[in-house]
Write a protein that holds these residues in place. Sequence first.
Motif, short mmCIF file in Angstrom:
data_model
loop_
_atom_site.label_atom_id
_atom_site.label_comp_id
_atom_site.label_asym_id
_atom_site.label_seq_id
_atom_site.Cartn_x
_atom_site.Cartn_y
_atom_site.Cartn_z
N SER A 200 0.15 3.68 2.66
CA SER A 200 0.25 2.00 2.80
C SER A 200 -0.78 1.59 1.79
CB SER A 200 -0.09 1.68 4.22
OG SER A 200 -1.36 2.32 4.66
N GLN A 201 -1.65 2.02 1.23
CA GLN A 201 -2.59 1.32 0.40
C GLN A 201 -2.22 1.77 -1.09
OE1 GLN A 201 -6.63 3.05 0.87
NE2 GLN A 201 -6.41 2.95 3.11
N ALA A 202 -1.31 2.86 -1.37
CA ALA A 202 -0.82 3.21 -2.60
C ALA A 202 0.62 2.41 -3.04
CB ALA A 202 -0.63 4.88 -2.63
N LEU A 203 1.24 2.16 -1.79
CA LEU A 203 2.72 1.68 -2.19
C LEU A 203 2.84 0.35 -1.53
CD1 LEU A 203 4.50 5.25 -1.76
CD2 LEU A 203 3.83 4.09 -3.89
N ALA B 199 5.58 0.88 1.79
CA ALA B 199 5.77 2.13 1.97
C ALA B 199 6.66 2.24 3.31
CB ALA B 199 4.17 2.77 2.20
N ASN B 200 6.17 1.36 4.29
CA ASN B 200 6.93 1.57 5.61
C ASN B 200 6.90 2.58 6.29
OD1 ASN B 200 8.56 0.33 7.59
ND2 ASN B 200 10.63 0.90 6.61
N THR B 201 5.59 3.10 6.24
CA THR B 201 5.37 4.65 6.97
C THR B 201 4.78 4.47 8.29
OG1 THR B 201 3.52 4.59 5.63
CG2 THR B 201 5.02 5.84 4.62
N PRO B 202 5.16 5.35 9.21
CA PRO B 202 4.67 5.17 10.65
C PRO B 202 2.98 5.26 10.73
CG PRO B 202 5.66 7.18 10.29
CD PRO B 202 6.02 6.59 8.89
N SER B 203 2.27 6.14 9.91
CA SER B 203 0.90 6.07 10.25
C SER B 203 0.27 6.75 8.87
CB SER B 203 0.92 7.55 11.03
OG SER B 203 1.09 8.58 10.64
N ASN B 204 -1.05 6.94 8.95
CA ASN B 204 -1.81 7.54 7.50
C ASN B 204 -1.58 8.95 7.54
OD1 ASN B 204 -2.84 4.92 7.43
ND2 ASN B 204 -4.97 5.73 7.99
N SER B 205 -0.33 9.65 8.04
CA SER B 205 0.00 10.95 7.84
C SER B 205 0.83 11.19 6.60
CB SER B 205 0.59 11.58 9.15
OG SER B 205 1.99 10.65 9.31
N TYR B 206 1.24 9.84 6.03
CA TYR B 206 1.88 9.71 5.03
C TYR B 206 1.05 9.44 3.82
CZ TYR B 206 6.60 9.95 7.38
OH TYR B 206 7.52 10.22 8.00
N PHE B 207 1.12 10.32 2.78
CA PHE B 207 0.23 9.69 1.52
C PHE B 207 0.92 9.85 0.20
CE2 PHE B 207 -0.49 14.28 2.18
CZ PHE B 207 -0.56 14.70 0.73
N ALA B 208 0.62 9.39 -0.72
CA ALA B 208 1.20 9.31 -2.37
C ALA B 208 0.18 9.72 -3.38
CB ALA B 208 1.74 8.06 -2.44
N VAL B 209 0.63 10.02 -4.29
CA VAL B 209 -0.15 10.36 -5.69
C VAL B 209 -0.77 9.16 -5.90
CG1 VAL B 209 1.99 9.98 -7.41
CG2 VAL B 209 -0.13 11.30 -8.04
N GLY B 210 -2.03 9.09 -6.37
CA GLY B 210 -2.86 7.77 -6.46
C GLY B 210 -2.50 7.00 -7.77
N SER B 211 -2.53 7.44 -8.89
CA SER B 211 -2.30 6.48 -10.06
C SER B 211 -1.40 7.45 -11.17
CB SER B 211 -3.68 6.70 -10.80
OG SER B 211 -4.25 7.72 -11.41
N PHE B 212 -1.12 6.77 -12.28
CA PHE B 212 -0.27 7.50 -13.05
C PHE B 212 -0.87 8.54 -13.92
CE2 PHE B 212 1.95 7.94 -17.28
CZ PHE B 212 3.03 8.17 -17.08
N ILE B 213 -2.40 8.30 -14.06
CA ILE B 213 -2.96 9.43 -14.74
C ILE B 213 -2.91 10.62 -13.59
CG2 ILE B 213 -5.31 10.19 -15.16
CD1 ILE B 213 -5.97 7.41 -15.83
N ASP B 214 -3.14 10.36 -12.25
CA ASP B 214 -2.79 11.80 -11.64
C ASP B 214 -1.30 12.38 -11.77
OD1 ASP B 214 -5.20 11.14 -10.44
OD2 ASP B 214 -4.68 9.68 -9.17
N ARG C 214 7.74 5.94 -6.64
CA ARG C 214 7.59 7.47 -6.17
C ARG C 214 7.46 7.37 -4.67
NH1 ARG C 214 2.99 4.50 -7.41
NH2 ARG C 214 1.18 5.02 -6.41
N GLY C 215 7.89 8.71 -4.22
CA GLY C 215 7.79 9.05 -2.88
C GLY C 215 6.66 9.44 -2.14
N THR C 216 6.60 9.67 -0.91
CA THR C 216 5.62 10.07 -0.14
C THR C 216 5.33 11.61 0.05
OG1 THR C 216 6.56 9.46 1.98
CG2 THR C 216 5.01 7.85 0.75
N VAL C 217 4.30 12.00 0.75
CA VAL C 217 4.13 13.39 1.11
C VAL C 217 3.40 13.28 2.65
CG1 VAL C 217 3.19 15.43 0.78
CG2 VAL C 217 3.58 14.10 -1.24
#
Length: 377
Positions: A237-240, A243-258, A281-284
Amino acid sequence: MASNMAWGRLILILQFLLLSASTAAQNCRSVTLTASINTTAATINTTPPATQEALTDFLQQTTSPTLNFPTVLITGSTPLVKKYSISGKLCLPTGKSTGTLLFATHGLSFDHTYWEAGGPSSKFNFAASANAAGNAIFYYDRLGIGASAKPDGIKEVQSPVQVEVAHSLVTSIRAGALHQAFSKIIGVGHALGSVTTVGIAAKYPTDFDDIILTGFAGGDNVGILISLGAFGATIASQALKNANTPSNSYFAVGSFIDFQQGFLKYPFFDAATTNTIFNTRGTVTIGELTTLAIPASAPATDFTGRVLVVTGNNDHFFCAGNCAETVNGVTLPNVAAGLFPAASDFKSIVPLNTGHAINLHQSAPATFAAIQSWIAA
């Protein structure tokens, strides 16, 4: 040497033909299928991270080579009986078909658009290359990604559950869910999608006639730990924005450098294409990360089809940047042959100057041509 030169000439010819035919060779439509799941999910003893700092701590522990953190978190199993809406796309070749369907599963940090990178006429569009060769392709947003269902990211969106989702989709397709009959279905995966494909071959060996594993190798887990450690994991929810994700159990790669660190080999990728893919990008999920390797942890002893492994020589996730590394004299992509003791044939292709996301590199047209040639052989 002569056979290698002949193979090279064939690939160049196919590359030219696929590129010249790709623009008008597709007939695509969006498809929504229902995946019916009746399985058990891992009971994971954790909760969604309350803060970004807590997520970073989770990644630090998970990527330690000595803590064995994910295994410690799994305390048992829980029945999982669900139906999930899965969004995908079916692309058929215009005017010609071999009756072969490629069933393509993307990996971490991507959605279904990985298989159509750059758009209809792009040289990075794997789906277009498949259609130009006369093959149909179905590719989809994995559970928890894009327009597909986004259930609990710890209890439900797990790596073995992705196997069950894909198996359900293949079963439905063989039963006519796409309103199209296919004489052969070939499983195609990238990274976690390849892990999923291995899991299907092991548990459901008749789902696929052949399989193609891209961004995949065996024998060295160091690259996975390094790449995940450099992932810049950020709460989705902070990266995208959407995101429309249900909780903080979803995360994403932070930056293009990463993203570049784990997925790309400089300067052999197209900046515009990779930036577009990164921005969508998608989430994990925590559940996927905790159960990441489970589907590929045992050999597919009853799978008797052909197997092709296609991994960039500079793949950071599966080869720590060097797929020429050997284990007992065997290169890492060929170590994967041990997962398929009953396969009728095993072959590996290692494109040079290519990182983990093989579809996004300048080598893609030649790689796609080699894959389509293998399919037709």
